[in-house]
Design an enzyme around this catalytic site. Structure first.
Site, short mmCIF file in Angstrom:
data_model
loop_
_atom_site.label_atom_id
_atom_site.label_comp_id
_atom_site.label_asym_id
_atom_site.label_seq_id
_atom_site.Cartn_x
_atom_site.Cartn_y
_atom_site.Cartn_z
N SER A 1 30.14 32.43 41.94
CA SER A 1 31.59 32.31 41.91
C SER A 1 32.30 33.65 42.08
O SER A 1 33.50 33.67 42.27
CB SER A 1 32.04 31.66 40.60
N LYS B 1 34.41 35.65 35.23
CA LYS B 1 35.53 35.33 36.11
C LYS B 1 36.58 36.42 36.01
O LYS B 1 36.54 37.26 35.11
CB LYS B 1 36.19 34.00 35.68
#
Lengths: 211, 211
Positions: A120, A157
């Site tokens: 990600s 993230k």
DNA sequence: AAGCGTACCAGACAAATGTCTGTCACGTCA
DNA sequence: TGACGTGACAGACATTTGTCTGGTACGCTT
């Protein structure tokens, strides 16, 4: 036994001492003497004193091997954690799967490392298999890359704060933005460094502690 | 002053000594004594001896601060080079713009570091601004990521050997494969590590050597 | 109860290590 | 030429540091 040109010997001494300090075992004055081929301890002493006066070495008086380099932060062993789950952070620290020597700015802070497992964050070059070094903190700035616990899983993230609410943005278009309920998200820390070993994994990543 | 349960003190001693060794200044036996709150030097000595017998510490007898950790490779200062140009590698080493402490396997090899400046390797997460650590070698295997001098410029690419000829492959579709004339390509070394600092650049990346 | 293993203490000695005083040699500069 | 700064040498002393001998205390096992 005439003197060498001014400055040359001092530089040789500095390079020797520097390398020994970085290698983890500062030299005694007599080791400097022997390494430089001096007949007298005082010769080594004198060059060391000069380097201290110039601010290039720091000395702890009266102590064996007491020279150090100024401005170099301490090295600490950062635990490489396996699984991190909610409410179980302390156990994860104790059951780390390896350790990573990291030069840090302050020993007063806590650090841990994680191995990246997803894709990600590939947009910013954080690839599966990389190791992220994380400074332990419960808050971070919008835009920081953080490790957060969401529900029961740790994730890496980019943090975005929208009206005080946490959003966790991937850096890969194939992943969705996470907007977790505030009760189910905990920031574990801020990513301060990314490392990738292209040769074999170094042996010190193996566990050096007692199990 | 009853004894603590077997094994507990020994573990505390090990953690203290380990941290001190990693931080670059192994403790004296009396420093261990004081840190643990023992009244007698011999208590510290005994625990250290036990740890040595278990193979968890290594001792250089008769030398001050003589304990070290087994299996931890040495740390060396790797020069971070600025411009690297053909025929000028030694000068680039001497005019490095900073140094990077790196744990290596062998002090017998030579290393240098470069700051990544292009986007040609983004496909494998090597981003502009990253620092690559390079083991100095004149040949490499097909598939390795190498630093090569082409014509007059250093470049980081994936090496492919086709019928003995060097090809330098980018990891980004927007860049072309390089097929340089053999006379105009030199391999400087193999990339063994990639590092990225997301906090501020550490101060030790500044030049610690004399200019 | 005796023996064993581990955790502790006290004290002393030998060697390593830091530190100091005194001196010589050479090159440069006023 | 003399003074100064830097690089060297010789020797000695004080302190730190490693190492050793001898001892006690506690818990566990036979």
């Amino acid at each position: 036994m005439g003197p060498t040109p001014p400055g040359q010997t001092k530089e040789r001494v500095f390079r020797f001492v520097q390398q020994r300090i970085v290698a983890g075992m500062p030299p005694t004055v007599r080791e400097v003497q022997r390494a430089m081929g001096f007949s007298a301890v005082q010769t080594a002493m004198q060059h060391l004193e000069t380097l201290v006066a110039e601010g290039r070495l720091v000395k702890t008086s009266g102590k064996a091997r007491g020279y150090s380099l100024p401005g170099v932060g301490p090295t600490v062993l950062v635990p490489l954690l396996g699984r991190v789950q909610a409410g179980d952070f302390t156990t994860a620290i104790q059951q780390h799967e390896g350790t990573l020597p990291i030069q840090v700015r302050s020993e007063d802070r806590e650090y841990f490392a994680l191995r990246v497992q997803g894709e990600s964050m590939e947009g910013v070059g954080i690839m599966p298999g990389d190791i992220v070094v994380v400074q332990r903190q419960a808050t971070a700035n919008s835009g920081d890359i953080v490790v957060a616990l969401v529900d029961d899983e740790a994730t890496i993230k980019r943090l975005r704060l929208r009206h005080g609410r946490v959003e966790l943005h991937p850096e890969n278009q194939q992943f969705a933005i996470l907007r977790p309920d505030p009760q189910s998200v905990t920031i574990l820390g801020k990513v301060i460094e990314v490392r990738r070993f292209l040769d074999a994994t170094p042996p010190w990543l193996a566990d050096l502690s007692a199990d």
